[in-house]
Write a protein that holds these residues in place. Structure first.
Motif, PDB file in Angstrom:
ATOM      1  N   ARG A 150      33.437 165.685  22.172  1.00 53.19           N
ATOM      2  CA  ARG A 150      34.229 164.872  23.102  1.00 53.19           C
ATOM      3  C   ARG A 150      33.457 164.714  24.419  1.00 53.19           C
ATOM      4  O   ARG A 150      33.359 163.620  24.973  1.00 53.19           O
ATOM      5  CB  ARG A 150      35.593 165.501  23.354  1.00 53.19           C
ATOM      6  CG  ARG A 150      36.469 164.674  24.286  1.00 53.19           C
ATOM      7  CD  ARG A 150      37.899 165.192  24.365  1.00 53.19           C
ATOM      8  NE  ARG A 150      38.580 164.907  23.092  1.00 53.19           N
ATOM      9  CZ  ARG A 150      38.924 165.817  22.190  1.00 53.19           C
ATOM     10  NH1 ARG A 150      38.692 167.082  22.400  1.00 53.19           N
ATOM     11  NH2 ARG A 150      39.529 165.456  21.073  1.00 53.19           N
ATOM     12  N   ARG A 209      31.405 156.416  21.227  1.00 54.87           N
ATOM     13  CA  ARG A 209      32.565 156.292  20.330  1.00 54.87           C
ATOM     14  C   ARG A 209      32.612 157.409  19.281  1.00 54.87           C
ATOM     15  O   ARG A 209      33.280 157.283  18.257  1.00 54.87           O
ATOM     16  CB  ARG A 209      32.541 154.931  19.646  1.00 54.87           C
ATOM     17  CG  ARG A 209      32.756 153.790  20.621  1.00 54.87           C
ATOM     18  CD  ARG A 209      32.990 152.478  19.911  1.00 54.87           C
ATOM     19  NE  ARG A 209      31.794 151.871  19.377  1.00 54.87           N
ATOM     20  CZ  ARG A 209      30.991 151.048  20.041  1.00 54.87           C
ATOM     21  NH1 ARG A 209      31.251 150.751  21.288  1.00 54.87           N
ATOM     22  NH2 ARG A 209      29.942 150.519  19.468  1.00 54.87           N
ATOM     23  N   ASP A 240      33.499 160.507  17.055  1.00 54.48           N
ATOM     24  CA  ASP A 240      34.792 161.050  16.633  1.00 54.48           C
ATOM     25  C   ASP A 240      34.721 162.570  16.766  1.00 54.48           C
ATOM     26  O   ASP A 240      34.100 163.233  15.932  1.00 54.48           O
ATOM     27  CB  ASP A 240      35.081 160.659  15.187  1.00 54.48           C
ATOM     28  CG  ASP A 240      36.390 161.230  14.669  1.00 54.48           C
ATOM     29  OD1 ASP A 240      37.171 161.794  15.474  1.00 54.48           O
ATOM     30  OD2 ASP A 240      36.636 161.124  13.452  1.00 54.48           O
ATOM     31  N   ALA A 263      35.766 164.998  13.666  1.00 51.80           N
ATOM     32  CA  ALA A 263      35.116 164.775  12.377  1.00 51.80           C
ATOM     33  C   ALA A 263      34.964 166.044  11.556  1.00 51.80           C
ATOM     34  O   ALA A 263      34.657 165.983  10.380  1.00 51.80           O
ATOM     35  CB  ALA A 263      33.752 164.127  12.579  1.00 51.80           C
TER      36      ALA A 263
END
Length: 189
Positions: A101, A140, A142, A145
């Motif tokens: 993140r 972008r 994730d 994941a």
């Protein structure tokens, strides 16, 4: 102090003043601004980072001190000929989700910083423009994941890519004076 400790110190300082920008995004923003045609002023970067914050008293002083320290350390690292620059991210012992993140936030900040600095993608040299496009993709990421050995390896490779990408974009966009060079050079204006 380790980079992970420095990350948490800045993140805690920003949280203490109600900042909407976290440490990773703030550092990415600064690095993007350093990749512009002029060296960014610390006050301008700090104003962007603290937009919307309510900084008062000891928390404000602590936050300003932490931001000033990060600014000076980042400038020194980017000017260092030994290429010691590292993106400011959580320590490797943090959960992969947290680190991923922060990696995406760092890229978002970097791209915003390029814009603030006046570096337009369409005017970048081809290699630097490709790197900027890659950073847009990494932004972008994730974070949910899943964590496994392959994901850890991919994260490590992305961090190294950010490090090298920042140095490459800076080399192709910053003025000679900002790169510690003298004399004219063909640069983005």
């Amino acid at each position: 102090m380790s980079d992970g400790q420095r990350f948490h110190e800045l993140d805690d300082a920003l949280t203490a003043v109600g900042g909407e920008t976290g440490a990773a995004e703030a550092h990415g923003l600064l690095c993007g601004m350093f990749c512009g045609p002029q060296e960014p002023e610390a006050a301008r970067w700090i104003a962007h980072v603290l937009a919307g914050a309510s900084a008062h008293g000891d928390a404000a002083r602590g936050c300003l001190a932490a931001l000033t320290e990060v600014y000076e350390q980042t400038r020194a690292a980017l000017e260092n000929e030994a290429l010691e620059f590292q993106p400011l991210l959580p320590a490797d012992d943090e959960p992969l989700e947290t680190r991923a993140r922060a990696l995406g936030e760092w890229c978002e900040g970097f791209l915003f910083g390029l814009g603030v600095a006046g570096s337009e993608r369409e005017h970048l040299p081809k290699e630097a423009a490709e790197v900027v496009n890659d950073l847009g993709q990494i932004a972008r990421i994730d974070p949910d994941a899943g964590a496994d050995e392959d994901s850890e390896q991919a994260y490590t490779e992305l961090v190294e890519y950010l490090r090298v990408a920042t140095l490459l974009v800076r080399e192709n966009t910053a003025t000679p004076a900002a790169n510690g060079e003298s004399g004219p050079r063909d640069r983005l204006h």
